[in-house]
Design a protein around this motif. Structure first.
Motif, mmCIF file in Angstrom:
data_model
loop_
_atom_site.group_PDB
_atom_site.id
_atom_site.type_symbol
_atom_site.label_atom_id
_atom_site.label_comp_id
_atom_site.label_asym_id
_atom_site.label_seq_id
_atom_site.Cartn_x
_atom_site.Cartn_y
_atom_site.Cartn_z
ATOM 1 N N ALA A 306 0.837 -1.212 0.000
ATOM 2 C CA ALA A 306 0.000 0.000 0.000
ATOM 3 C C ALA A 306 0.869 1.257 0.000
ATOM 4 O O ALA A 306 2.101 1.192 0.127
ATOM 5 C CB ALA A 306 -0.917 -0.019 1.214
ATOM 6 N N SER A 307 0.194 2.403 -0.146
ATOM 7 C CA SER A 307 0.925 3.675 -0.145
ATOM 8 C C SER A 307 -0.011 4.806 0.263
ATOM 9 O O SER A 307 -1.236 4.633 0.277
ATOM 10 C CB SER A 307 1.491 3.972 -1.538
ATOM 11 N N PHE A 308 0.566 5.948 0.588
ATOM 12 C CA PHE A 308 -0.236 7.168 0.685
ATOM 13 C C PHE A 308 0.571 8.331 0.134
ATOM 14 O O PHE A 308 1.803 8.284 0.073
ATOM 15 C CB PHE A 308 -0.784 7.429 2.098
ATOM 16 N N THR A 309 -0.178 9.358 -0.319
ATOM 17 C CA THR A 309 0.450 10.447 -1.076
ATOM 18 C C THR A 309 -0.014 11.788 -0.521
ATOM 19 O O THR A 309 -1.211 12.036 -0.410
ATOM 20 C CB THR A 309 0.039 10.339 -2.563
ATOM 21 N N ILE A 310 0.965 12.628 -0.207
ATOM 22 C CA ILE A 310 0.655 13.981 0.276
ATOM 23 C C ILE A 310 0.931 14.964 -0.858
ATOM 24 O O ILE A 310 2.030 14.956 -1.434
ATOM 25 C CB ILE A 310 1.536 14.345 1.493
ATOM 26 N N TYR A 311 -0.061 15.780 -1.168
ATOM 27 C CA TYR A 311 0.095 16.780 -2.232
ATOM 28 C C TYR A 311 0.052 18.164 -1.599
ATOM 29 O O TYR A 311 -0.745 18.424 -0.689
ATOM 30 C CB TYR A 311 -1.051 16.637 -3.242
ATOM 31 N N ASN A 312 0.900 19.054 -2.098
ATOM 32 C CA ASN A 312 0.909 20.438 -1.617
ATOM 33 C C ASN A 312 1.239 21.371 -2.776
ATOM 34 O O ASN A 312 2.088 21.041 -3.597
ATOM 35 C CB ASN A 312 1.995 20.559 -0.526
ATOM 36 N N SER A 313 0.539 22.489 -2.863
ATOM 37 C CA SER A 313 0.940 23.472 -3.872
ATOM 38 C C SER A 313 0.963 24.863 -3.266
ATOM 39 O O SER A 313 0.175 25.187 -2.377
ATOM 40 C CB SER A 313 0.011 23.433 -5.084
ATOM 41 N N LEU A 314 1.906 25.665 -3.755
ATOM 42 C CA LEU A 314 2.046 27.061 -3.342
ATOM 43 C C LEU A 314 1.792 27.914 -4.572
ATOM 44 O O LEU A 314 2.481 27.748 -5.595
ATOM 45 C CB LEU A 314 3.470 27.343 -2.842
ATOM 46 N N THR A 315 0.793 28.795 -4.484
ATOM 47 C CA THR A 315 0.479 29.667 -5.624
ATOM 48 C C THR A 315 0.531 31.115 -5.150
ATOM 49 O O THR A 315 -0.421 31.594 -4.506
ATOM 50 C CB THR A 315 -0.922 29.334 -6.187
ATOM 51 N N PRO A 316 1.628 31.812 -5.434
ATOM 52 C CA PRO A 316 1.696 33.219 -5.022
ATOM 53 C C PRO A 316 0.630 34.024 -5.757
ATOM 54 O O PRO A 316 0.380 33.790 -6.943
ATOM 55 C CB PRO A 316 3.112 33.648 -5.447
ATOM 56 N N ALA A 317 0.004 34.952 -5.032
ATOM 57 C CA ALA A 317 -1.051 35.767 -5.659
ATOM 58 C C ALA A 317 -0.433 36.724 -6.665
ATOM 59 O O ALA A 317 0.708 37.187 -6.488
ATOM 60 C CB ALA A 317 -1.786 36.547 -4.582
ATOM 61 N N LEU A 318 -1.176 37.009 -7.715
ATOM 62 C CA LEU A 318 -0.714 37.987 -8.693
ATOM 63 C C LEU A 318 -0.676 39.353 -8.016
ATOM 64 O O LEU A 318 -1.557 39.667 -7.219
ATOM 65 C CB LEU A 318 -1.685 38.038 -9.880
ATOM 66 N N PRO A 319 0.327 40.161 -8.333
ATOM 67 C CA PRO A 319 0.355 41.489 -7.713
ATOM 68 C C PRO A 319 -0.846 42.300 -8.159
ATOM 69 O O PRO A 319 -1.277 42.171 -9.310
ATOM 70 C CB PRO A 319 1.664 42.108 -8.242
ATOM 71 N N THR A 320 -1.386 43.101 -7.234
ATOM 72 C CA THR A 320 -2.510 43.955 -7.660
ATOM 73 C C THR A 320 -1.913 45.179 -8.342
ATOM 74 O O THR A 320 -0.992 45.804 -7.826
ATOM 75 C CB THR A 320 -3.374 44.375 -6.459
ATOM 76 N N VAL A 321 -2.433 45.479 -9.524
ATOM 77 C CA VAL A 321 -1.873 46.590 -10.310
ATOM 78 C C VAL A 321 -2.460 47.892 -9.771
ATOM 79 O O VAL A 321 -3.679 48.011 -9.633
ATOM 80 C CB VAL A 321 -2.243 46.409 -11.795
ATOM 81 N N PRO A 322 -1.598 48.876 -9.432
ATOM 82 C CA PRO A 322 -2.146 50.138 -8.933
ATOM 83 C C PRO A 322 -3.102 50.751 -9.954
ATOM 84 O O PRO A 322 -2.878 50.655 -11.163
ATOM 85 C CB PRO A 322 -0.908 51.033 -8.749
ATOM 86 N N LEU A 323 -4.174 51.387 -9.460
ATOM 87 C CA LEU A 323 -5.222 51.923 -10.318
ATOM 88 C C LEU A 323 -4.672 52.847 -11.391
ATOM 89 O O LEU A 323 -5.065 52.798 -12.554
ATOM 90 C CB LEU A 323 -6.247 52.660 -9.442
ATOM 91 N N ILE A 324 -3.717 53.660 -11.011
ATOM 92 C CA ILE A 324 -3.168 54.645 -11.946
ATOM 93 C C ILE A 324 -2.584 53.941 -13.193
ATOM 94 O O ILE A 324 -2.717 54.421 -14.305
ATOM 95 C CB ILE A 324 -2.127 55.527 -11.226
ATOM 96 N N ARG A 325 -1.967 52.730 -12.948
ATOM 97 C CA ARG A 325 -1.390 52.024 -14.088
ATOM 98 C C ARG A 325 -2.472 51.337 -14.910
ATOM 99 O O ARG A 325 -2.363 51.204 -16.121
ATOM 100 C CB ARG A 325 -0.368 50.999 -13.603
ATOM 101 N N GLN A 326 -3.550 50.912 -14.234
ATOM 102 C CA GLN A 326 -4.638 50.282 -14.986
ATOM 103 C C GLN A 326 -5.243 51.281 -15.960
ATOM 104 O O GLN A 326 -5.656 50.941 -17.051
ATOM 105 C CB GLN A 326 -5.727 49.823 -14.021
ATOM 106 N N LEU A 327 -5.293 52.555 -15.555
ATOM 107 C CA LEU A 327 -5.954 53.552 -16.383
ATOM 108 C C LEU A 327 -5.072 54.029 -17.533
ATOM 109 O O LEU A 327 -5.561 54.440 -18.565
ATOM 110 C CB LEU A 327 -6.354 54.765 -15.524
ATOM 111 N N SER A 328 -3.750 53.965 -17.335
ATOM 112 C CA SER A 328 -2.872 54.536 -18.368
ATOM 113 C C SER A 328 -2.747 53.615 -19.561
ATOM 114 O O SER A 328 -3.041 52.445 -19.505
ATOM 115 C CB SER A 328 -1.499 54.811 -17.777
#
Ligand code: TA6
Length: 328
Positions: A306-328
């Protein structure tokens, strides 16, 4: 089984790739024109220890500046693998077992379209048998993509008698602990190692670790959903920093595959213990939180075959783009 190549200078710089050289595996994303990759991971064959995970140019794992890297001690930081015991119930065996101080074999490495991966293995041998008299095989897969770092640890029993063990991925996540909280533990019970192993129930939606030493094993009661996802957020609980996913499957001849809950350890040394751990050091506790999925509150019984399996993932969040850059 694929042949393992030493570093190949003709590597395609525009694609994901994996190489191993002198006991160090490098996974990385494209490097057009030879520039440093935006995404990479470094894994030592000593302990199958992930010592670095860079996502979008930023290091995501904590490595102690005082870590001992010459193979004489477990490495302080990154992702140590705990097996076959967590803590030290068997005082004759080293704390957290021997997987993190054994040299693993690379059994495969390579790339798919947008992923670089490595598979390492540790098999029982005369040395491990002298410490823990069971046949076992550990298979550890590390997959790097632009979004995440995924790890899968399979614990197999190739022998003809049952064994019982602990296993855990002791992940040191790089964060300024004064500014973060962790969401996802509310409602779960925990064993509090700082308070002599007393049992409590987490009441907080947003758990912080900056008030002093924190050393808890969160456990899942039979009527509860497993802990499958946690998020690290800014201290006001608004902005995500990292998503952590985890699960566990067992596999045996009688029952096939089925999901079982994982425990999750939450550890920060706090000021006093940090100063007392020489390879961590005074003040270093502010730079990390350990979030450690595993099976440690009880032994997991693994029958022959028999066996067992441990899964783990790390997903860094996307940086939030400052509003001023979203508008330009
Ligand atoms: O996972 C938490 C923990 O067991 C703590 O109790 C603390 O001792 C930490 O691991 C580090 O253990 P180590 O053997 O690496 O010093």
């Amino acid at each position: 089984m694929a042949a393992i190549l030493e570093r190949d200078d003709s590597l395609e710089l525009n694609q994901w790739n994996a190489s191993v050289h002198k006991g160090i595996v490098e996974l990385h994303g494209p490097m057009p024109g030879g520039i440093a990759p935006q995404h990479s991971a470094t894994i030592k064959t000593f302990g199958a220890h992930i010592t670095s995970y860079i996502c979008r140019g930023e290091e995501r794992l904590f490595m102690s500046p005082n870590a001992i890297l010459d193979g004489t001690k477990p490495i302080r930081g990154g992702v140590p693998i705990v097996f076959p015991q967590f803590s030290q119930p068997d005082p004759k065996m080293a704390q957290h077992g021997f997987a993190r101080t054994s040299t693993w074999k690379v059994i495969d490495l390579g790339h798919e379209d947008d992923v670089a991966y490595v598979i390492l293995s540790l098999t029982s041998n005369a040395e491990t048998m002298a410490i823990w008299p069971h046949a076992f095989q550990l298979i550890y897969t590390v997959r790097l993509s632009a979004e995440s770092l995924e790890t899968t640890l399979e614990i197999k029993n190739p022998g003809d008698s049952i064994f019982e063990c602990h296993a855990l991925l002791h992940t040191y996540i790089k964060q300024d602990i004064s500014n973060i909280c962790i969401k996802g533990f509310k409602g779960y019970s925990y064993l509090d190692k700082v308070c002599g192993g007393s049992l409590g129930t987490e009441e907080r939606e947003f758990v912080t670790v900056h008030e002093g030493e924190v050393d808890r094993i969160y456990i899942v009661n039979p009527e509860q959903e497993p802990i499958n996802a946690l998020s690290i957020l800014d201290s006001d609980g608004a902005k995500p920093r990292m998503l952590i996913k985890m699960d566990c499957m067992t596999s045996d001849h009688e029952n096939g595959h089925h999901a079982v809950p994982l425990d999750c350890v939450l550890w920060n040394a706090g000021p006093a213990r940090s100063a007392a751990i020489p390879d961590l050091g005074e003040g270093q506790y502010v730079h990390y939180v350990c979030i450690e999925p595993g099976r440690v509150s009880n032994y997991t019984k693994v029958e022959a075959g028999a066996s067992f399996t441990i899964y783990n993932s790390l997903t860094p969040a996307l940086p939030t783009v400052p509003l001023i850059r979203q508008l330009s």
